[in-house]
Write an enzyme that holds these catalytic residues in place. Structure first.
Site, PDB file in Angstrom:
ATOM      1  N   LEU B  16       0.869  -1.207  -0.254  1.00  0.00           N
ATOM      2  CA  LEU B  16       0.220   0.062   0.126  1.00  0.00           C
ATOM      3  C   LEU B  16       0.749   1.112  -0.188  1.00  0.00           C
ATOM      4  CD1 LEU B  16      -2.736  -1.231   2.465  1.00  0.00           C
ATOM      5  CD2 LEU B  16      -2.968  -1.003  -0.034  1.00  0.00           C
ATOM      6  N   THR B  17       2.160   1.044  -0.138  1.00  0.00           N
ATOM      7  CA  THR B  17       3.047   2.051  -0.342  1.00  0.00           C
ATOM      8  C   THR B  17       4.024   2.021  -1.228  1.00  0.00           C
ATOM      9  OG1 THR B  17       4.642   3.323   1.114  1.00  0.00           O
ATOM     10  CG2 THR B  17       4.260   1.213   1.536  1.00  0.00           C
ATOM     11  N   MET B  18       4.505   3.042  -1.964  1.00  0.00           N
ATOM     12  CA  MET B  18       5.526   2.686  -2.907  1.00  0.00           C
ATOM     13  C   MET B  18       6.307   4.131  -3.099  1.00  0.00           C
ATOM     14  SD  MET B  18       5.939   1.127  -6.658  1.00  0.00           S
ATOM     15  CE  MET B  18       7.583   1.813  -6.553  1.00  0.00           C
TER      16      MET B  18
END
Lengths: 179, 248
Positions: B16-18
């Site tokens: 859910l993060t990049m």
């Protein structure tokens, strides 16, 4: 974040390369294959891993090859690669000092010099330098203790004691401890 | 890119993060009289460090398309794998048909948009161009799935520095030489003004020669890496304090 370099390396080499690769192919995997296996792990787990890797080796098809796999899982073939915290101090050094077609001895001296320059300026680097040479003849490991490395700017020749410099009535002091 | 990364739950299994690590900067593409021209430099930046200077960001896809990517290089390499599979399956049909640039652009748009919906984007902006059956096509897709086609497209800083030049100077009947000169004019501005640009670039060209709707010749060529000359000897640079007496 997990610092997983050693665990990754062990898994790739122990399991994927030797067990799966060697048994299935009947010969050792190529450097490209090894690098791509590492890339798969680095890319597919980019959220959880924080590790920059360099895969280098020799195979009979391509000869010596180096693949850099930085954070994120990009794979890039390079004539030389640097990484890690101390590498910041080495970009300029390699831009100037690296040449195509160095001999084995020249290349090893270059990396030892490079690591020793990084040790001089990077707080997180120090201790000893260990090198590995991989070519058609096999794998050679060398060891350079920290006190045998060249001295750089503002570094002084190590002494046993001030007493040796100033001199004392009772003669020189004992050697430092061994073991 | 202008997008800050969003941490919803850091350091966990679900992506859910990049955040991008090794990034390529602008890509510029234009249509010209006989086809498509796309240019990009060969840099892979690692934050503010110009870490890699030999990354090829322009690739030929299948028989008809050209892809130029900016953004995270590992995701670009993954995109190439997706496209490899797409082209392979297309070839396996062995039906005489082959995917054109319009179809590849559409496929990429779907891939990018769907990944965006799952909060797991491919952190790239890509230029997709090509010629099929004499029809020129030039499009762009980015990491959130925004896509469009035009006579000239650019990614990243190219949008701000190159597109204004192209809007002013692009013409339908640009010759190959004029097209190259126009792209180089844009690339030079980027070299001067984009801190992540590296003065080592490549140009790809896809051309088709037609006479009255019949294609006589077509092909794709990728240039070798080359550098552009720059000029720095402005008197204002050499004597910066000329107008300020007493300064140094």
């Amino acid at each position: 974040m997990v610092y997983i370099t050693a665990i990754l390396a062990n898994w790739i080499f122990g399991y994927k390369i030797f067990t799966q690769g060697l048994i299935q192919l009947g010969q050792p995997a190529t450097v490209k294959v090894a690098a791509n296996l590492v890339r798969l792990l680095a890319y597919n787990n980019k959220n959880m891993l924080q590790t920059g890797l360099i895969v280098g080796g020799w195979d009979k098809y391509e000869g010596g090859k180096i693949y850099g796999i930085p954070l994120g899982g990009t794979i890039i073939e390079q004539p030389f690669a640097i990484g890690g915290s101390g590498s910041s101090y080495l970009y300029g050094f390699f831009d100037q000092a690296w040449r195509e077609g160095m001999t084995k001895e020249e290349a090893e001296q270059l990396v030892v010099k490079a690591v020793s320059l990084a040790i001089a300026r990077d707080g997180a680097s120090g201790g000893v330098v260990r090198t590995v040479i991989i070519n058609s003849e096999g794998v050679t490991r060398n060891f350079y203790p920290g006190d045998k490395l060249p001295l750089w700017h503002e570094e002084l020749e190590p002494q046993n004691s001030l007493l040796d410099i100033w001199g004392s009535a009772s003669g020189s002091s004992p050697e430092p401890m061994r073991e | 890119m202008g997008y800050k990364f969003v941490i919803l739950r850091p350091y966990c299994a679900s992506p859910l993060t990049m955040v991008p690590y090794v990034t390529g900067t602008s890509v510029i593409g234009i249509k010209y009289k006989d086809g498509i021209l796309i240019a990009a430099d060969m840099g892979g930046s690692y934050g503010s460090t110009l870490r890699y200077k030999s990354i090829e960001r322009l690739k030929a896809i299948g028989k008809h398309s050209l892809l130029g990517a900016s953004g995270e290089i590992s995701d670009f390499q993954e995109l190439l794998r997706y496209l490899d599979e797409l082209i392979l399956y297309d070839n396996m049909w062995d039906d005489g048909n082959s995917l054109g640039p319009k179809e590849v652009h559409s496929y990429l748009t779907r891939v990018m948009y769907n990944r965006r919906n799952k909060f797991n984007p491919l952190w790239n902006s890509v230029v997709l161009g090509g010629v099929k059956n004499g029809q020129k096509y030039l499009g762009m897709v980015n990491m959130i799935g925004v896509h469009y086609q035009d006579n000239h497209v650019a990614t990243g800083f190219g949008n701000h520095l190159a597109v204004p030049i192209l809007r002013d100077e692009w013409r339908e009947d640009l010759s190959f030489e004029e097209g190259i000169k126009l792209l180089e004019k844009c690339m030079r501005v980027l070299i001067y003004r984009d801190r992540s640009a590296v003065n080592k670039l490549q140009v790809v060209e896809e051309w088709v020669v037609q006479s009255i709707a019949k294609i006589t010749e077509e092909g794709v060529s990728i240039s070798p890496p080359y550098s552009l000359k720059t000029f720095w000897e402005f008197s204002a640079f050499k004597n910066p304090t000329a107008g300020a007496a007493g300064s140094w």
